[in-house]
Design a protein around this motif. Structure first.
Motif, mmCIF file in Angstrom:
data_model
loop_
_atom_site.group_PDB
_atom_site.id
_atom_site.type_symbol
_atom_site.label_atom_id
_atom_site.label_comp_id
_atom_site.label_asym_id
_atom_site.label_seq_id
_atom_site.Cartn_x
_atom_site.Cartn_y
_atom_site.Cartn_z
ATOM 1 N N ASN A 65 7.188 15.118 -1.210
ATOM 2 C CA ASN A 65 7.628 14.208 -0.544
ATOM 3 C C ASN A 65 7.401 12.636 -0.870
ATOM 4 O OD1 ASN A 65 9.855 15.827 0.679
ATOM 5 N ND2 ASN A 65 7.944 16.197 2.161
ATOM 6 N N ASN A 66 7.766 11.726 0.010
ATOM 7 C CA ASN A 66 7.444 10.391 -0.489
ATOM 8 C C ASN A 66 6.829 9.707 0.905
ATOM 9 O OD1 ASN A 66 7.951 9.425 -3.197
ATOM 10 N ND2 ASN A 66 9.564 10.917 -2.905
ATOM 11 N N LEU A 67 5.857 8.896 0.783
ATOM 12 C CA LEU A 67 5.745 7.711 1.803
ATOM 13 C C LEU A 67 6.208 6.362 1.321
ATOM 14 C CD1 LEU A 67 1.925 8.565 2.718
ATOM 15 C CD2 LEU A 67 3.728 9.120 4.089
ATOM 16 N N ARG A 68 6.643 5.753 2.133
ATOM 17 C CA ARG A 68 7.495 4.472 1.666
ATOM 18 C C ARG A 68 6.703 3.055 2.357
ATOM 19 N NH1 ARG A 68 12.171 5.231 -1.158
ATOM 20 N NH2 ARG A 68 12.782 7.474 -1.209
ATOM 21 N N GLU A 69 5.451 3.451 2.559
ATOM 22 C CA GLU A 69 4.823 2.147 3.298
ATOM 23 C C GLU A 69 3.276 2.279 2.843
ATOM 24 O OE1 GLU A 69 4.920 2.889 7.382
ATOM 25 O OE2 GLU A 69 3.792 5.135 7.200
ATOM 26 N N GLN A 70 2.471 1.085 3.078
ATOM 27 C CA GLN A 70 1.103 1.210 2.683
ATOM 28 C C GLN A 70 0.222 2.507 3.387
ATOM 29 O OE1 GLN A 70 -0.124 -2.488 4.312
ATOM 30 N NE2 GLN A 70 -0.263 -3.221 2.037
ATOM 31 N N THR A 71 -0.524 3.062 2.428
ATOM 32 C CA THR A 71 -1.156 4.399 2.943
ATOM 33 C C THR A 71 -2.367 4.323 2.661
ATOM 34 O OG1 THR A 71 -0.725 6.862 2.940
ATOM 35 C CG2 THR A 71 -0.831 5.474 0.922
ATOM 36 N N PHE A 72 -3.160 5.337 3.738
ATOM 37 C CA PHE A 72 -4.654 5.378 3.606
ATOM 38 C C PHE A 72 -5.244 6.090 2.611
ATOM 39 C CE2 PHE A 72 -8.581 7.163 5.201
ATOM 40 C CZ PHE A 72 -9.051 6.204 6.123
ATOM 41 N N ASP A 91 -0.975 -13.945 -9.093
ATOM 42 C CA ASP A 91 -0.421 -12.820 -9.976
ATOM 43 C C ASP A 91 1.150 -13.192 -9.532
ATOM 44 O OD1 ASP A 91 1.033 -10.091 -10.876
ATOM 45 O OD2 ASP A 91 -0.684 -10.167 -11.484
ATOM 46 N N ILE A 92 2.017 -12.657 -10.309
ATOM 47 C CA ILE A 92 3.338 -13.223 -10.099
ATOM 48 C C ILE A 92 4.208 -11.983 -8.981
ATOM 49 C CG2 ILE A 92 3.766 -14.151 -11.978
ATOM 50 C CD1 ILE A 92 5.260 -11.640 -13.148
ATOM 51 N N SER A 93 3.420 -10.898 -8.559
ATOM 52 C CA SER A 93 3.810 -9.661 -7.743
ATOM 53 C C SER A 93 3.145 -9.699 -6.559
ATOM 54 C CB SER A 93 3.608 -8.583 -8.680
ATOM 55 O OG SER A 93 4.358 -7.509 -7.756
ATOM 56 N N PRO A 94 3.782 -9.488 -5.462
ATOM 57 C CA PRO A 94 2.696 -9.254 -4.246
ATOM 58 C C PRO A 94 1.763 -8.298 -4.148
ATOM 59 C CG PRO A 94 5.338 -9.398 -3.749
ATOM 60 C CD PRO A 94 5.096 -9.116 -5.101
ATOM 61 N N ILE A 95 0.630 -8.558 -3.584
ATOM 62 C CA ILE A 95 -0.359 -7.502 -3.288
ATOM 63 C C ILE A 95 0.071 -6.503 -2.336
ATOM 64 C CG2 ILE A 95 -2.684 -7.038 -2.432
ATOM 65 C CD1 ILE A 95 -3.349 -9.950 -3.475
ATOM 66 N N THR A 96 0.107 -5.352 -2.356
ATOM 67 C CA THR A 96 0.342 -4.160 -1.686
ATOM 68 C C THR A 96 -0.632 -3.336 -1.137
ATOM 69 O OG1 THR A 96 1.052 -2.691 -3.485
ATOM 70 C CG2 THR A 96 2.702 -4.011 -2.581
ATOM 71 N N ALA A 97 -1.818 -3.421 -1.841
ATOM 72 C CA ALA A 97 -3.222 -2.607 -1.468
ATOM 73 C C ALA A 97 -4.132 -3.386 -1.834
ATOM 74 C CB ALA A 97 -2.893 -1.181 -2.047
ATOM 75 N N PHE A 98 -5.334 -3.061 -0.985
ATOM 76 C CA PHE A 98 -6.671 -3.860 -1.605
ATOM 77 C C PHE A 98 -7.639 -2.993 -0.906
ATOM 78 C CE2 PHE A 98 -10.075 -6.845 -1.127
ATOM 79 C CZ PHE A 98 -9.849 -7.873 -2.226
ATOM 80 N N SER A 99 -9.032 -2.889 -1.561
ATOM 81 C CA SER A 99 -10.072 -2.322 -0.874
ATOM 82 C C SER A 99 -11.363 -2.796 -1.697
ATOM 83 C CB SER A 99 -10.178 -0.883 -0.905
ATOM 84 O OG SER A 99 -11.308 -0.432 -0.436
ATOM 85 N N ASN A 100 -12.520 -2.998 -1.081
ATOM 86 C CA ASN A 100 -13.693 -3.456 -2.033
ATOM 87 C C ASN A 100 -15.141 -2.526 -1.608
ATOM 88 O OD1 ASN A 100 -13.866 -4.555 1.013
ATOM 89 N ND2 ASN A 100 -15.536 -5.750 0.152
ATOM 90 N N LEU A 105 0.416 1.970 -3.343
ATOM 91 C CA LEU A 105 0.730 2.034 -1.819
ATOM 92 C C LEU A 105 -0.736 2.079 -1.083
ATOM 93 C CD1 LEU A 105 3.515 4.464 -1.673
ATOM 94 C CD2 LEU A 105 3.915 1.948 -1.546
ATOM 95 N N GLY A 106 -1.811 2.476 -1.970
ATOM 96 C CA GLY A 106 -3.160 2.625 -1.265
ATOM 97 C C GLY A 106 -4.146 2.760 -2.106
ATOM 98 N N VAL A 107 -5.310 2.065 -2.039
ATOM 99 C CA VAL A 107 -6.117 2.236 -3.133
ATOM 100 C C VAL A 107 -7.818 2.372 -2.524
ATOM 101 C CG1 VAL A 107 -5.198 0.872 -4.948
ATOM 102 C CG2 VAL A 107 -6.549 -0.322 -2.959
ATOM 103 N N ASP A 108 -8.734 2.842 -3.235
ATOM 104 C CA ASP A 108 -10.108 2.638 -3.105
ATOM 105 C C ASP A 108 -10.996 2.616 -3.935
ATOM 106 O OD1 ASP A 108 -12.101 2.085 -1.100
ATOM 107 O OD2 ASP A 108 -12.345 4.106 -0.292
ATOM 108 N N THR A 165 -12.413 5.149 -9.006
ATOM 109 C CA THR A 165 -11.479 4.523 -8.379
ATOM 110 C C THR A 165 -10.398 5.441 -8.031
ATOM 111 O OG1 THR A 165 -10.468 3.549 -10.511
ATOM 112 C CG2 THR A 165 -11.811 1.932 -8.841
ATOM 113 N N ALA A 166 -9.353 5.151 -6.885
ATOM 114 C CA ALA A 166 -8.443 6.061 -6.559
ATOM 115 C C ALA A 166 -7.216 5.452 -5.982
ATOM 116 C CB ALA A 166 -8.924 6.921 -5.496
ATOM 117 N N CYS A 167 -5.975 5.892 -6.251
ATOM 118 C CA CYS A 167 -4.887 5.206 -5.694
ATOM 119 C C CYS A 167 -3.751 6.089 -5.347
ATOM 120 C CB CYS A 167 -4.205 4.041 -6.715
ATOM 121 S SG CYS A 167 -3.413 4.755 -8.246
ATOM 122 N N VAL A 168 -2.963 5.792 -4.459
ATOM 123 C CA VAL A 168 -1.661 6.771 -4.297
ATOM 124 C C VAL A 168 -0.591 5.578 -4.755
ATOM 125 C CG1 VAL A 168 -0.020 7.364 -2.531
ATOM 126 C CG2 VAL A 168 -2.295 8.095 -2.373
#
Length: 351
Positions: free
Chosen positions: A239-246, A150-159, A197-200, A208-211
């Motif tokens: 509020n907001n998380l500003r990082e990869q999250t669980f 892709d042209i955009s960075p990967i920020t979350a991944f799960s399998n 920020l987070g996926v599963d 499937t789920a994401c934040v």
């Protein structure tokens, strides 16, 4: 005192301290649950011959396997990065290329020829490409089965055993089947700044789920029915998380655990309702124990770790904290394994 006896005394004292600390630091809300210490091993021990069924671990700059009976069966140190699953492990450096990976007993399984960062899991192996915008799905020998860039960075991944889900910095969410076919691609939107920020992805029920997003951050739950993917639940998070999250589905896919701003969020996938429970620190891991109808949450706050005990669906029944540089938890049957720096301990959970 000779040096050998002095070293043995230090190791024994460390074992005793950790066991007593974990037992007496516990503050159960429901006294019917108990953690019974069964054994402790040290990463200074000499590993015995590997046996099938070893439990993988990674802590600090060490990885390896241990047995349920309390033996260290494999141990490897690594200077930079590493990945491990129940079937394989590897270590690698920043400019990794031609990366070998091994079975738990040290047998060479194959070589990952392409440059990148390996990610070995119990449900498939992957390679994240340099630059962070693509990945390969690998076969059992380390060869690329298919690639997505892709042209955009990967920020979350799960399998899962059926495929994988990927989130990108531009807010795009893509799910893949195991053969590389795209199941769906979507921009969830709904927030002022788009980012995943987070996926599963669930093992059951086609969920499937994401934040996602910053400012008006959201949790979103999708369901795939007869090839149609739709949002079945969403919630704006406080509020907001500003990082990869669980983000993690439960084993039976009935609920989703997320790390929100306050602590633990639990979304019921059947009733489509949520509950938010304050916890100290960032969620590192969640392990389930269906035998006791419990789950455990490991969090980290600065140099302190906490282990929370919950009875399903969301009743907190105990908590204890300890100081450490590194920690991990693993649940198996009625046993809970806790790694604290160079020590791994087994506890039996009983009522």
């Amino acid at each position: 005192m000779n040096p050998r006896k002095k070293k043995a005394l230090i190791i024994f004292s460390c074992f005793l301290f950790i066991i007593l600390y974990l037992i007496f630091a516990a503050a159960p809300i429901d006294s019917t649950f108990k953690l019974n210490s069964k054994w402790s091993i040290s990463l200074t021990d000499t590993p015995v011959a590997y046996e099938d069924g070893g439990i993988p671990f990674k802590t600090g700059q060490f990885l390896g396997y241990f047995s349920r009976e309390g033996s260290l069966t494999a141990l490897t140190s690594f200077p930079y990065m590493a990945s491990i699953s129940k079937d394989a492990w590897t270590t690698y450096v920043a400019d990794a290329e031609q990366t070998p990976f091994y079975a738990p007993d040290g047998t060479l399984l194959g070589t990952i020829k392409e440059a990148g960062f390996p990610w070995l899991t119990n449900k498939g192996n992957y390679l994240f490409l340099p630059g962070g915008t693509g990945f390969d799905k690998l076969d059992q020998y380390g060869n690329s089965l298919w690639r997505y860039e892709d042209i955009s960075p990967i920020t979350a991944f799960s399998n899962s055993s059926d495929g994988c889900i990927v989130g990108f910095a531009d807010g795009k969410l893509v799910t893949f089947k195991n053969d590389g076919t795209i199941d769906y691609s979507i921009y969830p939107a709904g927030s002022d700044y788009q980012i995943i920020l987070g996926v599963d992805i669930s093992e059951q029920n086609g969920l499937t789920a994401c934040v996602c997003g910053i400012d008006r951050q959201r949790f979103i739950l999708f369901k795939n029915t007869d090839g149609q993917n739709k949002i079945i639940y969403h919630e704006y998070l406080e509020n907001n998380l500003r990082e990869q999250t669980f983000v993690k589905f439960s084993q039976n896919s009935d609920k989703v655990f997320i790390n929100d701003y306050a602590g633990l969020g639990i979304i019921d996938c059947k009733t489509l309702t949520s509950k938010h429970i304050p916890l100290d620190g960032k969620i590192i891991a969640i392990e389930e124990q269906p035998e006791n109808n419990m789950f455990f949450v490991l969090t980290k706050h600065n140099g302190s770790y906490s282990v929370y005990l919950f009875e399903n669906p969301s009743a907190k029944v105990g908590c204890f904290s300890f100081e450490a540089s590194n920690a991990f938890i693993t649940a198996d049957g009625s046993d809970l394994f806790i790694g604290v720096d160079s020590t791994i301990s087994k506890f039996e959970v009983t009522k």
